[in-house]
Design a protein around this motif. Structure first.
Motif, PDB file in Angstrom:
ATOM      1  N   PRO A  88      41.057  34.671  52.048  1.00  0.00           N
ATOM      2  CA  PRO A  88      40.555  34.998  50.715  1.00  0.00           C
ATOM      3  C   PRO A  88      41.163  36.291  50.180  1.00  0.00           C
ATOM      4  O   PRO A  88      41.326  37.267  50.904  1.00  0.00           O
ATOM      5  N   LEU A  89      41.490  36.264  48.916  1.00  0.00           N
ATOM      6  CA  LEU A  89      42.115  37.403  48.257  1.00  0.00           C
ATOM      7  C   LEU A  89      41.014  38.268  47.677  1.00  0.00           C
ATOM      8  O   LEU A  89      40.102  37.769  47.031  1.00  0.00           O
ATOM      9  N   LYS A  90      41.122  39.565  47.909  1.00  0.00           N
ATOM     10  CA  LYS A  90      40.133  40.457  47.312  1.00  0.00           C
ATOM     11  C   LYS A  90      40.195  40.332  45.801  1.00  0.00           C
ATOM     12  O   LYS A  90      41.282  40.305  45.221  1.00  0.00           O
ATOM     13  N   PRO A  91      39.029  40.287  45.148  1.00  0.00           N
ATOM     14  CA  PRO A  91      39.032  40.123  43.698  1.00  0.00           C
ATOM     15  C   PRO A  91      39.925  41.139  42.971  1.00  0.00           C
ATOM     16  O   PRO A  91      40.574  40.794  41.988  1.00  0.00           O
ATOM     17  N   GLU A  92      39.991  42.357  43.495  1.00  0.00           N
ATOM     18  CA  GLU A  92      40.838  43.359  42.835  1.00  0.00           C
ATOM     19  C   GLU A  92      42.294  42.902  42.780  1.00  0.00           C
ATOM     20  O   GLU A  92      43.015  43.196  41.832  1.00  0.00           O
ATOM     21  N   LEU A  93      42.727  42.199  43.842  1.00  0.00           N
ATOM     22  CA  LEU A  93      44.122  41.765  43.879  1.00  0.00           C
ATOM     23  C   LEU A  93      44.378  40.603  42.925  1.00  0.00           C
ATOM     24  O   LEU A  93      45.510  40.349  42.539  1.00  0.00           O
ATOM     25  N   VAL A  94      43.301  39.907  42.583  1.00  0.00           N
ATOM     26  CA  VAL A  94      43.433  38.806  41.633  1.00  0.00           C
ATOM     27  C   VAL A  94      43.949  39.327  40.295  1.00  0.00           C
ATOM     28  O   VAL A  94      44.694  38.642  39.592  1.00  0.00           O
ATOM     29  N   PHE A  95      43.619  40.562  39.987  1.00  0.00           N
ATOM     30  CA  PHE A  95      44.048  41.133  38.699  1.00  0.00           C
ATOM     31  C   PHE A  95      45.571  41.171  38.556  1.00  0.00           C
ATOM     32  O   PHE A  95      46.092  41.195  37.456  1.00  0.00           O
ATOM     33  N   GLU A  96      46.271  41.163  39.698  1.00  0.00           N
ATOM     34  CA  GLU A  96      47.736  41.143  39.615  1.00  0.00           C
ATOM     35  C   GLU A  96      48.264  39.834  39.043  1.00  0.00           C
ATOM     36  O   GLU A  96      49.423  39.754  38.651  1.00  0.00           O
ATOM     37  N   ASP A  97      47.416  38.817  39.071  1.00  0.00           N
ATOM     38  CA  ASP A  97      47.855  37.516  38.582  1.00  0.00           C
ATOM     39  C   ASP A  97      47.306  37.210  37.198  1.00  0.00           C
ATOM     40  O   ASP A  97      47.356  36.076  36.729  1.00  0.00           O
ATOM     41  N   ILE A  98      46.782  38.228  36.578  1.00  0.00           N
ATOM     42  CA  ILE A  98      46.231  38.058  35.244  1.00  0.00           C
ATOM     43  C   ILE A  98      47.062  38.891  34.273  1.00  0.00           C
ATOM     44  O   ILE A  98      47.442  40.024  34.589  1.00  0.00           O
ATOM     45  N   SER A  99      47.357  38.303  33.150  1.00  0.00           N
ATOM     46  CA  SER A  99      48.124  39.017  32.132  1.00  0.00           C
ATOM     47  C   SER A  99      47.468  40.369  31.870  1.00  0.00           C
ATOM     48  O   SER A  99      46.253  40.464  31.743  1.00  0.00           O
ATOM     49  N   GLN A 100      48.272  41.411  31.810  1.00  0.00           N
ATOM     50  CA  GLN A 100      47.713  42.754  31.732  1.00  0.00           C
ATOM     51  C   GLN A 100      46.964  43.012  30.415  1.00  0.00           C
ATOM     52  O   GLN A 100      46.194  43.949  30.313  1.00  0.00           O
TER      53      GLN A 100
END
Lengths: 315, 337
Positions: A223-235
């Motif tokens: 599982p990916l930490k939710p914080e790291l998910v932000f790297e896959d979201i348009s800034q």
């Protein structure tokens, strides 16, 4: 922030309980969906894009206004080959010449053929965790260590030390007869190790729109930490319209979600554009349009929403 | 070029390993089950995993464990095309020592023995997913909200070689007419709720280039009246130079149960939920019959611990570790402040 969010959720939950679900269509006027329309659009998505499935979720979280076996939609293990942030950087560097969608030429990053050719591209596309910097040092940790980056340092001591875990090797195949080696798994150095996402769509009764949830997994399928998910979201959207919350139908884990407060307005705009071109979209196409719009928020997660099928060689 | 580095044909048959992906929901369900029901009972549990053919060109598909996995297949799992239910065994120990002391190789062989038994008894013909049986060992450290685990996909080991005689893209191995007909049949197979969760099947192609897909149990009826008979299976893999893991036990089944020594196989893969004949593979393999496997005391050789390369000295079979701290109400309270 957390408290504010909780209070808000409480308020929203109360409103949801006391108001009945929408039954009259307001798709064209307001960009919203009624419950039966959500089911209709979901059925259509599952039929046209079979990587999507309906799911029941946890029984304790069942919403009575939805059929028991059609609580939410999900598509699992969707590859995410590179970080959204790197795409944006490339886009800026290349002067808007980067094609976001690799579909036309899926071969480009495919390691299964043309390994040599794709190697350099691959390295550019997937920055190592070390070089990636989105300005928040906290979010970026090397893959093996981020699990242990818990909040409470003192608790670490209580944890039995699995690092000193010893396996004598007696249990495992130690001396191999020569025939055995031949049947082993392939060295899979050539295979792209990518993050993957489970993408789910729930019905948000308060906003009367679908809502998208992301559950990420890292390159080693953890599982990916939710914080790291932000790297896959348009800034443009990360940490603004995307928040980390509990999933409405699953018990475990924190999931990233695109907040639905603007969904109806955006859908209404898209619908208006289509109508002005003389195309009146049918409500069962809602989720295709919706997912196309969500793709601008999560540009590198390659979930399926297209209605044009690639039939390969048989077309 | 993939394949260019590999020797030509015939060559030893190699397969792409499969990876597990366990959702937090699975471990959270186990945590609750241990607290509420199991207590210190550490006897093996029947669980369900989910298998699919490869769905995206860019990566192999995974073997999924989810919150609903903590029950045997017949009770909890309504399969759909993205979730073929597979029976497995979970052994959850009460402490680290117990976990470390598990005889991993013996447990793997014991599961492989079950597969062998299902092959010999004919059970696989009725329920082909039994060939994909899996094993999970774990220690859930409830106090610290952590779980340590390993997953295995037991695969029977032949004493003789499995030899790969040829391997081609399905679109190249078939004529245009055959490919078109197969494509339609595959769509129908995958669209039917009855067959979509059946990961092993037969493809018969008539002399008139028309393809039809049948269940394994119809094998006898299929013989003789078709031009070409392919043994098809859902292939999780994404490599063009080798089939996926499932082929090994499939071959074991064909060899032991039906005494076949040479087969044409079909590795079925999808692209975004549609048959992908460009990347599905058709190949031919030969293998000599194993001996002594009918003996009921025989404990077959097996490989399949995830992350362990057979043939290499594997001292470093480290457990995977998962942190369930986000499910700890105490830590959630803290966050709020």
């Amino acid at each position: 922030m957390q408290v504010k969010q909780k209070v808000y959720e409480l308020y929203k939950g109360t409103v949801e309980r006391v108001t009945g679900p929408r039954t009259v269509s307001a798709f064209l006027e307001k960009g919203v969906l009624s419950v039966p329309e959500f089911i209709l659009a979901g059925d259509n998505l599952v039929a046209k894009c079979p990587t999507w499935s309906w799911e029941a979720g946890d029984p304790s979280k069942r919403k009575s206004y939805l059929p028991a076996d059609k609580q939410f939609l999900v598509t699992r293990n969707v590859p995410c080959l590179r970080r959204a942030i790197s795409v944006e950087e490339e886009y800026n560097a290349a002067g808007a010449e980067v094609v976001l969608d690799d579909d036309e030429d899926g071969e480009g990053w495919l390691a299964t053929h043309g390994v040599q050719a794709s190697k350099t591209e691959e390295e550019e596309d997937i920055p190592s965790m070390d070089t990636l910097d989105i300005g928040t040092s906290e979010g970026i940790k090397s893959i093996p260590t981020y699990f242990s980056g818990g909040k409470k340092e003192d608790e670490e001591e209580d944890i039995p030390d699995m690092d000193t875990y010893e396996d004598t090797g007696d249990n495992l195949v130690a001396a191999e007869p020569s025939y055995f080696v031949l049947a082993e798994e392939m060295e899979d150095d050539n295979i792209l190790r990518t993050r993957t996402y489970d993408v789910s769509i729930t019905y948000d009764k308060y906003y009367q729109t679908p809502r998208v949830w992301l559950t990420g997994y890292d390159e080693s399928r953890m599982p990916l930490k939710p914080e790291l998910v932000f790297e896959d979201i348009s800034q443009d959207h990360a940490r603004k319209t995307v928040t980390i919350e509990d999933h409405p139908h699953l018990l475990a884990g924190k999931h990233a979600s695109v907040h639905p407060c603007k969904h109806a307005a955006v859908m209404k705009k898209i619908v208006d554009v289509l109508v002005s071109r003389g195309v009146e979209p049918e409500v069962d196409k809602y989720l295709f349009i919706f997912l196309k719009f969500i793709a601008s928020v999560i540009p590198t997660i390659e979930y399926d929403y297209t209605m044009d099928f690639d039939l390969g060689s048989t077309s | 070029m993939a394949g260019a580095g590999v020797a030509g044909f015939p060559r030893p048959l190699q397969v792409q390993a499969i990876q597990s992906l366990a959702e937090e929901g699975f471990w959270d369900a186990l945590r609750r089950h241990k607290l509420d029901v199991l207590g210190t009972d550490d006897s093996p549990l029947s669980v369900t995993g989910y298998y699919t053919p490869r769905r995206y060109r860019s990566s192999a598909s995974f073997f999924n464990l989810r919150s609903g996995s903590l029950a045997p297949p017949s009770h909890n799992s309504i399969g759909d095309r993205n979730n073929c239910p597979v029976a497995g065994t979970l052994i959850n120990t009460n402490n680290v020592r117990g976990f470390q002391n598990l005889d991993r190789q013996f447990l793997l062989k014991a599961e492989a023995k079950k597969i062998l038994h299902d092959i010999i008894s004919g059970k696989v013909e009725e329920d082909p997913a039994l060939l994909l049986r899996f094993l999970v060992i774990s220690f859930s450290d409830l106090k610290n909200w952590r779980v340590y685990y390993n997953v295995a996909f037991p695969s029977l080991v032949f004493k003789s070689r499995m030899t790969l005689l040829s391997l081609h893209r399905a679109s190249k191995a078939l004529s245009k007419e055959e490919a078109a007909s197969l494509y339609t049949s595959l769509q129908e197979w995958r669209a039917s709720s009855e067959t979509t969760v059946v990961p092993f099947f037969l493809v018969s192609i008539s002399s008139g280039s028309s393809a039809s897909i049948r269940q394994l149990k119809d094998w006898k009826a299929c013989q003789g009246n078709c031009q070409k008979l392919l043994f098809g299976f859902y292939d999780h893999g994404c490599r063009s130079d080798c089939p996926g893991w499932a082929l090994r036990n499939y071959i074991a089944f064909l060899s032991i149960r039906w005494k076949i020594e040479k087969v044409q196989f079909f590795c079925y893969r999808e692209q975004r939920g549609q048959p992908d004949l460009e990347e599905s593979l058709i190949g031919e393999a030969s293998f000599s019959p194993p001996s002594g496997w009918d003996d009921s005391d025989h404990l077959p050789e097996a490989i399949g611990w995830e992350g362990v390369m057979p043939g290499k000295i594997t001292k470093e079979m480290k457990p995977k570790e998962i942190n369930l701290q986000s499910m700890n109400p105490a830590s959630q309270d803290e966050e709020k402040q």
